[in-house]
Motif scaffolding. Structure first.
Motif, short mmCIF file in Angstrom:
data_model
loop_
_atom_site.label_atom_id
_atom_site.label_comp_id
_atom_site.label_asym_id
_atom_site.label_seq_id
_atom_site.Cartn_x
_atom_site.Cartn_y
_atom_site.Cartn_z
N GLN A 61 -7.47 16.32 -0.45
CA GLN A 61 -7.63 17.30 0.74
C GLN A 61 -9.14 17.56 0.72
O GLN A 61 -9.49 17.87 -0.25
CB GLN A 61 -6.75 18.55 0.46
CG GLN A 61 -6.96 19.35 -0.86
CD GLN A 61 -6.12 20.56 -0.80
OE1 GLN A 61 -4.85 20.41 -0.23
NE2 GLN A 61 -6.67 21.72 -1.11
N PHE A 73 -7.05 21.28 6.69
CA PHE A 73 -7.37 20.57 5.84
C PHE A 73 -7.29 19.09 6.40
O PHE A 73 -6.39 18.79 7.05
CB PHE A 73 -6.54 20.40 4.74
CG PHE A 73 -7.05 21.69 3.54
CD1 PHE A 73 -8.11 21.56 2.74
CD2 PHE A 73 -6.51 22.98 4.01
CE1 PHE A 73 -8.29 22.74 1.87
CE2 PHE A 73 -6.60 23.99 3.17
CZ PHE A 73 -7.68 23.88 2.06
N VAL A 75 -5.73 15.87 4.81
CA VAL A 75 -4.95 15.41 3.70
C VAL A 75 -4.42 14.00 3.64
O VAL A 75 -3.90 13.59 4.70
CB VAL A 75 -3.78 16.31 3.40
CG1 VAL A 75 -3.04 15.82 2.11
CG2 VAL A 75 -3.78 17.79 3.39
N ARG A 100 -4.01 15.50 9.71
CA ARG A 100 -4.40 16.93 10.18
C ARG A 100 -3.88 17.77 11.19
O ARG A 100 -2.74 17.25 11.68
CB ARG A 100 -5.91 16.42 10.82
CG ARG A 100 -6.93 15.48 10.15
CD ARG A 100 -8.00 14.96 10.61
NE ARG A 100 -8.64 15.86 11.71
CZ ARG A 100 -9.68 16.91 11.33
NH1 ARG A 100 -10.00 16.61 9.85
NH2 ARG A 100 -10.56 17.33 11.88
#
Length: 206
Positions: A61, A73, A75, A100
């Motif tokens: 992340q 973040f 990820v 996202r």
């Protein structure tokens, strides 16, 4: 991601060799630097080559610094990942999912190109290959893009679909296919390119 900040680690087992140039973390391995985080079953660091490899249930992340208060973040989940610091490239393989806020990108592999640590967003662009699917949802509207190859540019929120039979299904506008589809995720703008003998096709909702 930042050369002037410490990287911390935790795992069930750690081994080092070659004057600490080669470090291996095994068993619930986690590396973090501020809010950036990487976890996997096994993480191998090569300090001389300035890179690392993560294998098994990889989750990384990266925080968008400009949107830190909102906790925005990027990820990415995959079976394995290789990172090369010189190129700022994280290469994920084996069936990958990048998420996202409002967007998900899936493919057999994804290359995430990262900006330097002083930028507002950690992610510069992402390149996905192999049965790519991009899902976007916002304000009661959904878009689904499919192709064999896709590129996402964070700053422009631009998505390019090529390879296979690129197709974009928009819950508000209908379906479009062509040799190359380019759309902007943050605004209602779509560019469709066909090929000789294979014109672009759109099926619009009334």
């Amino acid at each position: 991601l930042s050369s002037d900040r410490a990287v911390q680690a935790r795992s069930e087992k750690m081994t080092s060799a070659d004057n600490n140039r080669q470090v291996v973390y095994e068993g619930g391995a986690v590396l973090w630097q501020d809010t950036n985080r990487l976890q996997a079953d096994r993480i191998e660091i090569d300090r001389q080559k300035r890179g690392l490899t993560a294998r098994g249930k990889v989750v990384s992340q990266f925080l968008d610094r400009a949107k830190a208060a909102k906790g925005v973040f990027t990820v990415i989940r995959a079976p394995e990942m290789t990172y090369i610091d010189e190129e700022r490239l994280a290469h994920y393989r084996g069936g990958v999912e990048l998420t996202r806020p409002g967007m998900t990108i899936r493919g057999r592999e994804i290359r995430a190109y990262l900006r330097d640590s002083k930028s507002d967003s950690s992610l510069d662009r992402a390149v996905a290959d192999g049965q790519v699917e991009i899902l976007q949802a916002a304000a009661g509207r959904k878009r689904t893009g499919t192709a064999e190859h896709a590129e996402f540019y964070e700053q422009e929120q631009r998505v390019i679909l090529t390879g296979g039979e690129p197709r974009l299904v928009d819950s508000a506008r209908g379906a479009t296919r062509g040799q190359r589809l380019t759309y902007y995720a943050n605004r209602d703008h779509l560019i469709v390119e066909g090929a000789d003998g294979r014109p672009a096709v759109s099926r619009l909702k009334k």
